[in-house]
Write a protein that holds these residues in place. Structure first.
Motif, short mmCIF file in Angstrom:
data_model
loop_
_atom_site.label_atom_id
_atom_site.label_comp_id
_atom_site.label_asym_id
_atom_site.label_seq_id
_atom_site.Cartn_x
_atom_site.Cartn_y
_atom_site.Cartn_z
N ALA A 1 -8.55 -37.48 -3.47
CA ALA A 1 -9.84 -37.94 -3.97
C ALA A 1 -9.68 -39.07 -4.95
N ALA A 2 -8.48 -39.29 -5.41
CA ALA A 2 -8.29 -40.32 -6.43
C ALA A 2 -7.14 -41.24 -6.12
N ALA A 3 -6.86 -41.48 -4.82
CA ALA A 3 -5.79 -42.40 -4.46
C ALA A 3 -6.37 -43.79 -4.27
N HIS B 1 -14.37 -43.10 -7.64
CA HIS B 1 -14.54 -42.52 -6.31
C HIS B 1 -15.94 -41.92 -6.22
N LYS B 2 -16.87 -42.71 -5.70
CA LYS B 2 -18.27 -42.30 -5.68
C LYS B 2 -18.49 -41.05 -4.83
N GLU B 3 -17.71 -40.90 -3.77
CA GLU B 3 -17.90 -39.77 -2.86
C GLU B 3 -17.78 -38.43 -3.57
N THR B 4 -16.91 -38.36 -4.57
CA THR B 4 -16.67 -37.08 -5.25
C THR B 4 -17.16 -37.08 -6.69
N CYS C 1 -11.12 -43.31 0.09
CA CYS C 1 -10.18 -43.33 -1.03
C CYS C 1 -10.82 -43.99 -2.24
N CYS C 2 -10.15 -43.88 -3.35
CA CYS C 2 -10.63 -44.48 -4.58
C CYS C 2 -10.66 -46.00 -4.49
#
Length: 502
Positions: A78-80, A224-227, A272-273
């Motif tokens: 989630a943060a790559a 990372h807007k998705e999470t 990805c981030c």
């Protein structure tokens, strides 16, 4: 070969089935061999799968290990960093192998790093390898001169929740196997990031060394807007602990929340981030020298009254302009050994001064270059002249440098009304006595000073001198600049009013 042991098999199998990236699996297996994290992720993933196949219960592998091709190969952190390339087939659903403490906001400009807009899950590619050129490009855009740098990365706060969820997922399996895995044993993301990224960034910057302590700090921030909403439940569960400005409490408090508030293991993101930018900040450089002032209408510093300028220039500005240009600094602080009034000339060998250059993009000049800078200043105006121009460091003190202070008794001071109270007190020179002093050395830049003084003594002004308005002062006694960080009044020795027994 990866330095894995039999006890690591249930952890590897559990994390592979959850879609965890290969490098983060090594972290959860407490692997501290740095070279293993620098290997291509695909190679590490294949060896992990081989390691699981070699287990006695290999028949259950198909149900535990993820597919390694097609649309399902989206085990991404989630943060790559968002990247593209060949080998990006395994990113942690819980945590990237790249993180450190959030950097303080430096005053430097940002070199924006736009995301590519591609889906790393489908294209593949090593996120760290692709992030390195972007980081290097941001540093090069700022045009610093340097041989080494400190690299810091800030990843989204939700990463803490996702990593904790992954740990809870593994913890249950470990307990069932009669094994022990403490969260403190897991390799920190910060460390894993250093091991992976330092060499990559160094190569992109032409061999500049990435170290843990350097004058140049390079910070990279990811979002990372998705999470983004992954950690919002914390504000509902514990509103007193998690407020918008309380991010520092986040990591320590998240550990108390059970899995019912968040999926365990965490769901795999589809993107990805995105790196938001590169921020560079160089430590201050100090330039010192002596100046002469030949003009009787030139203040030492800009003279402003009610927001209006009274003189067209100042000693400070005439010196600072060429220095700032040469060192490509963003600002400065000017200080001198005392000061003269606007209508007073300073002759002889001049007055010592020092300049702190803020965020200089150039930090080293040769002796010849410093001489040329001095000539440039002197040619720019006939009102001033500088000499002995040089780069200096913060002057350290030794125990023996301050030991004499304790021997000083009944020191008489002449104190002009301090500048800080001049607006409410009449201008006068007051004599006050420092009866005794006691000094305790702390480190090369700090010491503890205890004084016993006559009532009405301006202690702050005695220490820093108030631009020469208090004489003698501690700066003169030590022959270096000094100032107060903290000041406490320990007692007021007056026998009134009478003490009342408790």
């Amino acid at each position: 070969m990866l330095p894995l042991k039999e006890k690591d098999k249930p952890i590897v199998q559990k994390l592979l089935s959850a879609g965890c990236c290969a490098r983060c699996i090594l972290r959860f297996c407490c692997i501290r061999v740095q070279a293993t994290y620098r290997r291509p992720q695909q190679d590490t993933l294949e060896e992990l799968q081989t390691f699981i196949h070699s287990a006695e219960n290999s028949q259950s592998h198909d149900a535990a290990a993820p597919e390694t091709s097609g649309e399902n190969n989206q085990s991404h952190d989630a943060a790559a960093p968002e990247t593209s390339g060949e080998n990006n087939k395994s990113h942690d659903a819980a945590a990237a192998a790249a993180v450190t403490e959030a950097p303080q906001e430096p005053p430097s400009k940002r070199a924006k790093l736009e995301p590519s807009g591609t889906n790393a899950a489908s294209e593949g590619g090593d996120g760290n390898a692709a992030a390195a050129p972007r980081i290097a490009a941001g540093v090069k855009a700022e045009k610093y001169e340097f041989d080494s740098l400190v690299l810091s990365v800030s990843l989204p706060a939700q990463l803490c929740v996702r990593e904790h969820s992954c740990w809870l997922h593994v913890k249950k399996e470990v307990r069932e196997k009669g094994l022990v895995l403490d969260k403190d044993d897991i390799i920190p993301l910060k460390e894993a990031f250093k091991w992976i990224m330092q060499g990559l960034v160094s190569k992109e910057l032409g061999g500049a060394v990435v170290v843990t302590k350097s004058a140049l700090e390079v910070g990279v921030e990811f979002t990372h807007k998705e999470t983004d909403a992954d950690c919002h439940f914390l504000a509902t569960v514990c509103p007193d602990c998690f407020k918008p400005a309380k991010n520092k409490q986040f990591e320590s408090m998240v550990l108390v929340f059970p899995c019912r508030h968040f999926p365990c293991p965490p769901t795999q993101p589809s993107s990805c981030c995105s790196p938001q930018g590169v921020q560079c900040l160089h430590l201050s450089v100090f330039v010192a020298g002596r100046y002469n002032k030949f003009c009787r209408s030139l203040p030492q510093t800009p003279w402003l009254i009610d927001g209006e300028r009274r003189m067209e220039s100042s000693v400070e500005e005439l010196i600072a302009a060429p220095v700032l240009s040469t060192f490509r600094a963003e600002g400065f602080n000017f200080s001198s050994s005392g000061r003269e009034d606007v209508d007073v000339r300073t002759l002889g060998n001049g007055r010592p001064f020092a300049m702190e250059l803020l965020n200089p993009h150039r930090s080293r000049l040769s002796r010849m270059e410093m001489k040329q800078l001095q000539q440039t200043i002197n040619k720019s105006s006939d009102k001033i002249r500088v000499r002995d121009l040089q780069i200096v460091t913060r002057r350290p003190i030794q125990r023996e440098d301050i030991s004499f202070i304790g021997d000083i008794k009944e020191l008489t001071l002449d104190q002009k009304t301090p500048l800080r109270v001049l607006h409410r007190r009449a201008l006068a020179v007051r004599q006050r006595v420092v009866h005794s002093m006691n000094v305790h050395f702390l480190d090369p830049h700090h010491f503890h000073l205890r004084l016993k003084t006559q009532a009405g003594t301006y202690i702050k002004e005695f220490v820093h001198g108030d631009f020469g308005r208090t004489k003698p002062n501690l700066c003169e006694l030590l022959r270096t600049d000094a100032d107060i960080l903290e000041l406490d009044v320990e007692s007021v020795d007056v026998d009134w009013p009478p003490a009342i027994p408790e």
